[in-house]
Motif scaffolding. Structure first.
Motif, short mmCIF file in Angstrom:
data_model
loop_
_atom_site.label_atom_id
_atom_site.label_comp_id
_atom_site.label_asym_id
_atom_site.label_seq_id
_atom_site.Cartn_x
_atom_site.Cartn_y
_atom_site.Cartn_z
N LYS A 461 0.76 -1.05 0.02
CA LYS A 461 0.06 -0.01 0.25
C LYS A 461 0.83 1.19 0.06
N LEU A 462 0.67 2.15 -0.95
CA LEU A 462 1.54 3.36 -1.03
C LEU A 462 1.14 4.30 -0.26
N SER A 463 1.95 5.17 0.47
CA SER A 463 1.60 6.38 0.90
C SER A 463 2.32 7.55 0.01
N PRO A 477 6.27 2.75 0.03
CA PRO A 477 5.19 1.69 0.63
C PRO A 477 4.96 1.80 2.40
N TYR A 478 3.63 1.93 2.27
CA TYR A 478 3.32 2.05 3.92
C TYR A 478 3.93 0.76 4.88
N ALA A 479 4.40 1.11 5.73
CA ALA A 479 4.96 -0.09 6.76
C ALA A 479 4.00 -0.35 7.81
N ILE A 480 3.78 -1.75 8.06
CA ILE A 480 2.97 -2.10 9.01
C ILE A 480 3.87 -2.27 10.37
N LYS A 481 3.69 -1.57 11.44
CA LYS A 481 4.19 -1.51 12.56
C LYS A 481 3.76 -2.48 13.77
N ASP A 482 4.43 -2.85 14.77
CA ASP A 482 3.72 -3.57 16.01
C ASP A 482 2.54 -2.70 16.36
N SER A 483 2.46 -1.45 16.39
CA SER A 483 1.34 -0.63 16.96
C SER A 483 0.26 -0.92 15.98
N ASN A 484 0.43 -1.06 14.92
CA ASN A 484 -0.67 -1.30 13.93
C ASN A 484 -1.38 -2.55 14.19
N ARG A 485 -0.61 -3.65 14.53
CA ARG A 485 -1.02 -5.00 14.70
C ARG A 485 -1.57 -5.16 16.06
N LEU A 486 -1.09 -4.15 17.01
CA LEU A 486 -1.97 -4.00 18.51
C LEU A 486 -3.11 -3.71 18.37
N ALA A 685 -11.59 2.43 -6.38
CA ALA A 685 -11.75 3.98 -6.63
C ALA A 685 -10.00 4.48 -6.04
N GLN A 686 -9.95 3.66 -4.67
CA GLN A 686 -8.64 4.03 -4.08
C GLN A 686 -7.59 3.47 -4.56
N GLU A 687 -7.53 2.34 -5.26
CA GLU A 687 -6.60 1.92 -5.90
C GLU A 687 -6.23 2.63 -7.24
N SER A 725 4.96 -12.16 -16.12
CA SER A 725 4.28 -11.43 -15.08
C SER A 725 5.38 -10.91 -13.97
N PHE A 726 5.11 -9.82 -13.55
CA PHE A 726 6.18 -9.41 -12.44
C PHE A 726 5.47 -8.78 -11.60
N THR A 727 6.07 -8.46 -10.25
CA THR A 727 5.73 -7.45 -9.10
C THR A 727 6.94 -6.63 -8.89
N ALA A 728 6.85 -5.29 -8.79
CA ALA A 728 7.84 -4.45 -8.49
C ALA A 728 7.43 -3.78 -6.96
N PRO A 729 7.93 -4.51 -6.02
CA PRO A 729 7.31 -4.06 -4.53
C PRO A 729 7.84 -2.75 -4.05
N SER A 730 8.55 -2.03 -4.62
CA SER A 730 9.01 -0.84 -4.30
C SER A 730 8.06 0.22 -4.70
N PHE A 731 7.10 0.10 -5.71
CA PHE A 731 6.19 0.94 -5.96
C PHE A 731 4.81 0.31 -6.00
N GLY A 732 4.74 -1.06 -5.65
CA GLY A 732 3.50 -1.82 -5.63
C GLY A 732 2.87 -1.79 -7.09
#
Length: 846
Positions: A461-463, A477-486, A685-687, A725-732
């Motif tokens: 998910k991009l920010s 890329p939006y980073a999921i932290k421990d606080s998110n999982r909490l 729409a968000q994507e 087919s490929f995926t480029a994770p740096s840009f989603g």
């Protein structure tokens, strides 16, 4: 096209909802139903409720054969080009590549697709044809472009064209799954009749007669010229039916007069939790705070944990203009630059939002939890009054988890002797202690969930960071932290607890959320593909897949596999318990729980409002403790729970509570269906908006020397007969690179040295893509020296040295496998927005 049948006279017809692209759908029996071609689709579009007749084996074989013949005809041109290219290949190149070319040439002919066990298409087990549309998708408004010339597919329908008595224009929707339409020219503004190519508008699909190859449309809105962020955003909103008009006066009259305070009678009828240490944890930019948490140590060593959710249903009462508008919008749509809310700002940002230091109405779920195993011992539900002590961001909470003190920038309050005062150091320490306790409990809860068979698949998910004009200046890329999982763990627990509660109270009238198992055919194919690379995924259950993923120790490889596994997964959906008789159909596959719903976000989801009303009705009749065989509704009732009854303002019989607060079973099914459509549209729409801003961000980056785009690394995730087919994770970014396009046009390859790369042949055998390149050096040594002096900069800011090639001309044979790293060039195109993706040679990733 066939006329629709009368369902009353047609027994045995399955009634199903078609999913986007109209390819596959869940029939509840573990199989897909394949709708093969436009004739079998029979005028249905995405989101329609349709009746499907299952074809006999003989009829299915005929339909499938006809469809494959049409596909083969489209492939004939490409096959002929491959043969011609093979014939033209010089003896010099054959000698240079020796046996490598021989193997390529044998698999480059017309039968190549039969030789590849990677791309051999499995035949679906169940075929169907749409025989009726039960109800149309209410959002039949589509964005696209007008043309005065009919599309080629319509030109052959001579009788239809002759039947048009008035001049018409032809409308091509942006969504390729939606058919062309025609509209009367007189109904379209004069400025659009012969407008430029990229001038876009929206049309509403109208009647589609059996005698006409395409439907008729009516003009809705002129969107303007494509290219700018403003117009493109408007295009996305219109295409997905997102409501952007202001709330009407009738809706606004339903709001309380400002300034508003909680009436004393409502405070007396609820459990007063204002003195509890309750706080919110949200993204730093959040303005609609609909959930808060609390945690208090008990004398017996356990913890009293609470989740407190804004009581939106107090303000949004049934059968009001406000309720009808909220139901129509169904969800808040979050675009990159702004949100389009479900509720007026007076509610979503003020009276319902759990802002710090103000009294707010809430629904609360509280548990007594044993800390070692994080086991729920008892559960309490009630309507409450709270006063949030502090608004924290995920970064604030993460800092406390990491051992730091609570930021002084975080304003904190506490409620003492009926008065609100600034928080003492003791209250700030209590908040820090609660965060650490939450973190410990959430880790234990998360571990138990996955031990018991839950599955979580990662995605990018991009920010974006925007400047004052709204243009993107940074992207990550939006980073999921421990606080998110909490926070996630306790929201999941609240949703599961409320689902068990309302289903126990109203087993035939509850709005729940289910997640069907993955499409088995697609999952099996993917697991077979992964097995060829040495990665074994057990597709037996969500837990089996999760355990298989745990065996992958390389984090980058695991992320890629998880992204691949999202393809066969189905989307979760709301449903009415009245509509599904077998309770095994209630389950949530990924969470591996029997009951689940959405309760924790009523400010932005209408489904949660319905769930709140159902919980209110349950509280009115049963109070705050219900016993069932569900583990989250145990018989034990904690003595540490609030002593007030907390039944709320409605104390009545079960039938009266249900009649006042809960829609009838048919209405709940309709609400569930509408919420599913709007949630899917909002996600789409968000994507699309994120992609729009990514394209504009990449376009704003300074060009790198002679490379016309942004270079980034990617991972091969699929190999087909004519591409990868490929995926480029740096840009989603996900994409496909087609071999025939590279062979036909050398500009489809970006060179990072001074060589020119030309693709001559390719083949696919046993999940290996073999490429035969012919490379030539520049005309002068100076050109080579200038090129070698340059550096390519990737999006992480690291410089990568260019690679060299030797000799004036040579042939190179390379092989690509699934999970190989490649380098791609992202070339942004802003009118219309999109990404042109090219392969970079030689690769900088290997």
């Amino acid at each position: 096209m066939d006329a629709y049948v009368s369902l009353d006279e047609t027994p045995g017809v399955k009634v199903l909802r078609k999913f986007p692209q109209l390819n596959d759908c869940d029939v509840g029996s573990g199989n897909d139903i394949y709708i093969c071609g436009d004739n079998c689709r029979n005028r249905a579009v995405s989101g329609d409720i349709v009746a499907i007749s299952i074809l006999s084996e003989k009829a299915a074989a005929y339909v499938y054969k006809c469809n494959r013949l049409r596909e083969d005809k489209r492939k004939d041109r490409v096959t002929k080009q491959r043969k011609d290219r093979l014939a033209r290949m010089s003896s010099e190149v054959r000698a240079a590549t020796s046996s490598g070319v021989d193997s390529v040439s044998e698999s480059s002919g017309a039968d190549a697709s039969e030789q590849s066990n990677v791309t051999t298409r499995s035949i679906p087990k169940v075929f169907g044809v749409v025989v009726a549309v039960i109800s149309h998708n209410t959002d039949r408004v589509f964005a696209g472009v007008l043309s005065s010339s009919p599309p080629p597919s319509i030109s052959k329908h001579r009788l239809f064209l002759e039947s048009l008595k008035k001049p018409v224009l032809w409308f091509k929707p942006l969504d390729a799954s939606i058919p062309f339409m025609y509209v009367l020219a007189d109904d379209v503004p004069a400025s659009l009749r012969d407008g430029p190519r990229h001038h876009y508008c929206t049309m509403r699909m109208g009647a589609w007669l059996t005698t006409e190859p395409i439907p008729k449309a009516s003009f809705v809105k002129d969107l303007g010229m494509r290219g700018s962020i403003e117009v493109e955003t408007q295009l996305i909103l219109e295409e997905n039916g997102v409501c952007v008009v202001p709330f009407t006066p009738d809706v606004l009259r339903c709001l309380p007069k400002s300034p508003w305070h909680i009436p004393p009678i409502d405070i007396r009828s609820r459990t007063d939790l204002r003195s509890e240490c309750i706080f919110t944890v949200d993204p730093s930019t959040a303005r609609d705070l609909d959930d808060a948490v609390s945690c208090r140590a008990l004398p017996n060593g356990n913890f009293l944990v609470g989740v407190h959710i804004a009581d939106v249903s107090y303000f949004v009462r049934p059968k009001t203009s406000l309720d009808r508008e909220a139901r129509k919008r169904a969800t808040t749509t979050y675009m990159v630059q702004r949100a389009y809310p479900m509720l007026p700002s007076m509610l979503c940002e003020d009276l319902c939002s759990l802002n710090p230091g103000v009294d707010r109405l809430a629904f609360s779920v509280m548990w007594e939890i044993e800390p070692q195993s994080a086991t729920v011992l008892s559960t309490w539900f009630g309507r409450t009054v709270i006063n949030s002590a502090c608004k924290l961001s995920y970064d604030d909470a993460q800092a406390v988890i990491d051992g730091e003190r609570l930021s002084r920038a975080a304003a904190c309050f506490e409620y003492l002797h009926g008065q609100l005062v600034s928080a003492s150091s003791g209250r700030r320490h209590e908040i820090e202690s609660s965060i650490r306790t939450f973190y410990g409990l959430s880790k234990a809860m998360r571990k138990r969930r996955f031990d018991e068979g839950a599955l979580s698949l990662s995605s990018v998910k991009l920010s974006f960071e925007l400047d004052d004009s709204g243009a993107p200046v940074d992207c990550w890329p939006y980073a999921i932290k421990d606080s998110n999982r909490l926070i996630e763990e306790f929201m999941l627990l609240a949703n599961m607890s409320v689902a068990a509660r309302i289903e126990a109270s109203f087993p035939d009238a509850s709005l729940l959320r289910r997640h069907s198992p993955p499409l088995q055919r697609r999952l099996d194919e993917l697991c077979q593909q992964l097995a060829q690379t040495g990665i074994k995924i057990n597709p037996g259950s969500a837990g089996d897949i999760s355990k298989s993923l745990e065996e992958i120790t390389d984090p980058d490889l695991r992320f890629t596999v998880e992204e691949m596994l999202t393809s066969p997964m189905q989307r979760a959906a709301y449903f009415s318990t009245h509509a599904i008789k077998d309770k095994s159909g209630y389950s949530h596959y990924a969470l591996n729980v029997p009951l689940y719903t959405h309760f924790t976000s009523p400010i932005r989801r209408y489904a949660d409002v319905i769930v709140h009303r159902t919980l209110e009705a349950s509280l009115a009749v049963h109070g705050n403790h219900v016993i069932s065989d569900h583990p989250l509704l145990p018989r034990y009732y904690s003595s540490y729970f609030p002593k007030t009854s907390a039944k709320g303002s409605l104390t009545t019989s079960l039938s009266k509570a249900r009649a006042l607060l809960i829609p009838n079973s048919k209405a709940i099914s309709a609400i569930a269906h509408h919420c599913n459509l709007r949630k899917d549209a909002a996600k789409k729409a968000q994507e699309a908006c994120a992609k729009l801003f990514l394209v504009n961000y990449l376009a704003s980056m300074e060009p790198r020397v002679d490379i016309p785009g942004v270079i980034t690394s990617a991972v091969v995730i699929k190999i087909g007969q004519n591409g990868l087919s490929f995926t480029a994770p740096s840009f989603g970014v996900d994409g496909t690179i087609y071999m025939d396009r590279m062979a036909d046009n050398e500009n489809c390859v970006v060179s990072t040295n001074s060589c020119k790369w030309k693709l001559h042949l390719w083949s696919v055998e046993s999940a290996i893509l073999t490429l035969v390149w012919k490379t030539t050096l520049p005309n002068s040594v100076d050109d080579l020296a200038e090129s070698l002096s340059a550096l390519v900069i990737d999006n992480t800011g690291h410089s990568i040295k260019r690679l060299d090639c030797h000799g004036t001309a040579e042939t190179t044979v390379e092989s690509l496998h699934i999970f190989d790293k490649i380098t791609v060039c992202l070339l942004p195109e802003t009118n219309p927005p999109g990404l042109n993706i090219k392969l970079v040679m030689p690769s900088l990733a290997r």
